[in-house]
Design a protein around this motif. Structure first.
Motif, PDB file in Angstrom:
ATOM      1  N   LYS A  93      -7.337  -3.336  -1.690  1.00 45.78           N
ATOM      2  CA  LYS A  93      -6.083  -2.604  -1.429  1.00 45.78           C
ATOM      3  C   LYS A  93      -6.040  -1.322  -2.274  1.00 45.78           C
ATOM      4  CE  LYS A  93      -2.088  -4.281  -3.095  1.00 45.78           C
ATOM      5  NZ  LYS A  93      -0.928  -5.197  -3.161  1.00 45.78           N
ATOM      6  N   VAL A 112      -6.072   2.545  -0.954  1.00 42.73           N
ATOM      7  CA  VAL A 112      -5.053   3.530  -1.341  1.00 42.73           C
ATOM      8  C   VAL A 112      -5.746   4.817  -1.809  1.00 42.73           C
ATOM      9  CG1 VAL A 112      -3.296   4.052  -3.103  1.00 42.73           C
ATOM     10  CG2 VAL A 112      -3.226   1.872  -1.870  1.00 42.73           C
ATOM     11  N   GLU A 123       0.833  -1.205   0.000  1.00 45.54           N
ATOM     12  CA  GLU A 123       0.000   0.000   0.000  1.00 45.54           C
ATOM     13  C   GLU A 123       0.867   1.253   0.000  1.00 45.54           C
ATOM     14  OE1 GLU A 123      -3.361   0.807   2.718  1.00 45.54           O
ATOM     15  OE2 GLU A 123      -3.904  -1.294   2.445  1.00 45.54           O
TER      16      GLU A 123
END
Ligand code: NIG
Ligand code: FE
Length: 426
Positions: free
Chosen positions: A174, A178, A137
């Motif tokens: 993910k 972000v 990340e």
């Protein structure tokens, strides 16, 4: 701190009295109106608490109430002699969260391989998916922030960002997390779009429906549960997802409150445009393959056609018929499609030049397309996209330029000198 900009050579895209805000009158500009750009010469702009509080001509300023306000202590003043002020660009279609780059495919393309051939060989979107799955990340955030900083310097004040390089539940989540971090860290206005159906991953190569099931049954509920997305997208095109897949996914998304914004008709007459319209899409994007039937479907809708000339340019494909769309009365938005495969640039000034040269749009039309119409295509037209009392102060100040048409004309230069987001310098 209040901000006062004086002696603006020309203030661009001011909402005329008939379009004053509030009440909201204009959400986008279409057809012949796109070639009529409302501007004000020798103008001032007054910003307080991040909001546009006043604008007018310098003559009005010396007579009006803002003179007294500006004389108070603590007002920052900018002299914009010779310079123009625009609403900051609203880039309504990007994939700017990605890992690494794909210039090897670029070379393959030059050698003559098509986009679909590259995709079939495991390149393309699947190549980016592999790299994204391996990236942390933090790495993604760092790379994305530097891209955001780069586009801000070029005048972008709002940007939509899609997932779609994850292609597993974990990696899609993910990516969206972000994007959520970027919303927190970046001064820009950001909208997130869930694009789980961007490509069929390797494991589902012979089971596309199985992947669509995964998107519907696993990904969408989790994305919605964590409130990670504002919109839902599907790549509805030849070799990717069918109309039937798209309908199933959009229905599931809508059930979870996600309005569609879809990739359609880039590679073929896929039926994507009509599907988007049927499901109340906010925008349908790409549209290289558009004819009368598609234009007719769009005419009866509130769906914004969003064209991505950078992608067609980069892939050496035929451009969408922008002229035909506008002449038929449609609005058009332009966006960068910033992504590692088909448009590795988020430069909206360059997109404006492409709009003029490749799509035969007038400078006035491209300015509408990258501001108010872009704002509509990402659902922020109430706050951004034009100079109107009450709107958020996301604006840009140019270098000294002779006319506003100089901006798309001088392609490749950055003619944006200063960007102000929420009333603050960035
Ligand atoms: O908008 N058309 C689909 N998706 C992207 C390309 C993504 C890629 O090649 O990585 C686009 O052009
Ligand atoms: Fe795209």
């Amino acid at each position: 701190m209040p901000l006062f900009i004086r002696n603006i050579k020309e203030l661009i895209l001011v909402e005329p009295a008939s379009r004053q805000y509030p009440p909201k009158v204009v959400s986008y500009v279409g057809g012949a109106d796109m070639s009529v750009l409302p501007t004000m010469k020798n103008a001032f702009l007054y910003i307080e608490d991040g909001i546009i509080r006043g604008f007018g001509t310098m003559e009005e300023f010396v007579r009006g109430k803002f003179l007294k306000k500006v004389r108070q202590a603590g007002v920052t003043e900018i002299d914009a002699t010779g310079k123009m002020v625009f609403p900051a660009w609203c880039d309504s279609h990007t994939h700017l969260v990605y890992a690494g780059s794909r210039e090897i495919e670029y070379t393959d393309k030059i050698r003559g391989l098509s986009y679909e051939e590259i995709a079939r060989r495991g390149g393309g979107i699947l190549n980016s998916a592999k790299r994204l799955q391996e990236a942390s990340e933090l790495e993604l955030i760092e790379q994305s922030i530097s891209r955001l900083e780069e586009i801000t310097k070029l005048g972008t004040g709002a940007v939509e960002i899609k997932s779609g390089y994850g292609l597993t539940t974990d990696s899609e989540l993910k990516m969206l997390r972000v994007i959520r971090k970027l919303k927190e860290f970046s001064p820009l206005t950001i909208k997130a779009t869930f694009l789980g159906a961007h490509a069929v991953p390797e494991e589902f190569r012979n089971n596309r429906e199985g992947y669509v099931d995964l998107v519907i049954n696993e990904m969408i509920p989790q994305v919605a549960g964590e409130e990670l997305a504002d919109y839902i997208d599907v790549f509805c095109d030849k070799g990717f997802f069918t109309v039937e897949d798209t309908e199933r996914i959009l229905m599931a998304g809508i059930k979870h409150g996600l309005r569609p914004k879809i990739h359609a008709n880039e590679l073929a007459f896929s039926g994507g445009i009509q599907t988007g319209v049927r499901y109340g899409a906010l925008s349908v994007d790409h549209l290289e393959c558009t004819a009368d039937e598609e234009i007719q479907a769009l005419s009866k809708s509130d769906t914004m056609p969003c064209l991505l000339p950078g992608a067609a340019f980069f892939l050496g494909m035929e451009q969408p018929p922008a002229r035909k769309m506008i002449d038929a009365g449609l609005p058009v938005a332009l966006a960068s499609d910033y992504n590692p495969g088909s448009s590795p640039s988020g430069n909206m000034q360059l997109i404006m030049s492409m709009g003029c040269v490749l799509l035969r749009m007038l400078p006035e039309e491209v300015i509408h397309a990258v501001t108010i119409n872009g704002a509509y295509a990402m659902g922020v037209e109430d706050q951004l996209g034009s100079i109107a009392i009450g709107k958020q102060a996301n604006i840009l100040i140019t270098h000294r330029i002779p006319t506003y048409a100089f901006l798309p004309y001088a392609y490749g230069s950055n003619n944006v000198e200063t960007v102000i987001i929420d009333g603050k310098f960035v």
